[in-house]
Design a protein around this motif. Structure first.
Motif, mmCIF file in Angstrom:
data_model
loop_
_atom_site.group_PDB
_atom_site.id
_atom_site.type_symbol
_atom_site.label_atom_id
_atom_site.label_comp_id
_atom_site.label_asym_id
_atom_site.label_seq_id
_atom_site.Cartn_x
_atom_site.Cartn_y
_atom_site.Cartn_z
ATOM 1 N N UNK A 91 0.834 -1.205 0.000
ATOM 2 C CA UNK A 91 0.000 0.000 0.000
ATOM 3 C C UNK A 91 0.866 1.252 0.000
ATOM 4 N N UNK A 92 1.535 1.466 -1.106
ATOM 5 C CA UNK A 92 2.433 2.618 -1.245
ATOM 6 C C UNK A 92 1.638 3.915 -1.149
ATOM 7 N N UNK A 93 2.232 4.951 -0.568
ATOM 8 C CA UNK A 93 1.469 6.154 -0.211
ATOM 9 C C UNK A 93 1.282 7.198 -1.304
ATOM 10 N N UNK A 94 1.868 6.984 -2.481
ATOM 11 C CA UNK A 94 1.808 8.053 -3.486
ATOM 12 C C UNK A 94 1.813 7.509 -4.905
ATOM 13 N N UNK A 95 1.386 8.377 -5.829
ATOM 14 C CA UNK A 95 1.492 8.078 -7.256
ATOM 15 C C UNK A 95 2.963 8.273 -7.626
ATOM 16 N N UNK A 96 3.553 7.285 -8.259
ATOM 17 C CA UNK A 96 4.964 7.371 -8.615
ATOM 18 C C UNK A 96 5.221 8.351 -9.750
#
Length: 189
Positions: A91-96
């Motif tokens: 659940x990565x916190x940002x749009x890459x």
């Protein structure tokens, strides 16, 4: 001759201690495994039987049985499962791509098979449903429940990542890949 035997016994003893530590790290041995001297085999994702060919003679009840050591990655997975841990998305916190915040409850988060994370806007307008890292397609990221419906399974018990990720490719490389791959369905890439 006696001195040579002591050296050999010392070397063998040292090897058995190291291998004993490796066995201890590979998790508990069940009673039926002690009787046969075998550890359970687990097929890896490719369907191959993955183990390194290290065999340790182990005397059980006067007969010689063999205990096979699994590769370190499988031992780590087994230890994690033995400890009650369940694999979960990062659940990565940002749009890459645009660095927009994507909290765990975001319905506009998209991921590829490697969990590269992007917002819907970037996937549809900039990336054209082509992951700039692997070339695969995107699916909506599942939402981890906030309520602990099952013991230990919730956002509070398994928190999302706080490590922000960013693309490692230049914008021209990304647009070139998207242009080449966008007309191929993700299941055929």
């Amino acid at each position: 001759m006696l001195a040579n035997q002591r050296v050999v016994n010392g070397v063998i003893g040292g090897i058995l201690i190291v291998l004993g530590i490796a066995l201890a790290l590979s998790g508990p041995i069940e009673a039926d495994q002690l009787a046969t001297g075998r550890r359970p085999m687990v097929a890896d994702a490719g369907g191959e039987r993955g183990r390194i060919p290290v065999i340790v003679p182990k005397r059980i009840g006067g007969s010689r049985n063999w205990i096979h050591l699994a590769e370190p990655a499988r031992r780590a997975r087994a230890a994690t499962q033995d400890a009650g841990e369940i694999m979960a998305l990062e659940l990565r916190p940002n749009c890459e791509f645009c660095d927009r915040d994507l909290p765990p409850e975001a319905t506009n988060a998209r991921i590829c098979t490697y969990e590269c994370t992007f917002c819907t806007t970037c996937v549809e307008t900039e990336l054209l449903n082509v992951c700039p890292n692997c070339g695969g397609g995107f699916v909506p990221r599942p939402i981890r429940p906030a309520t602990e419906w099952r013991p230990g399974l919730s956002v509070a018990k398994r928190p999302p990542s706080i490590h922000r990720r960013h693309l490692r490719f230049e914008p021209t490389d990304i647009s070139d890949l998207s242009a080449r791959v966008q007309d191929i369905p993700p299941e055929q890439r």
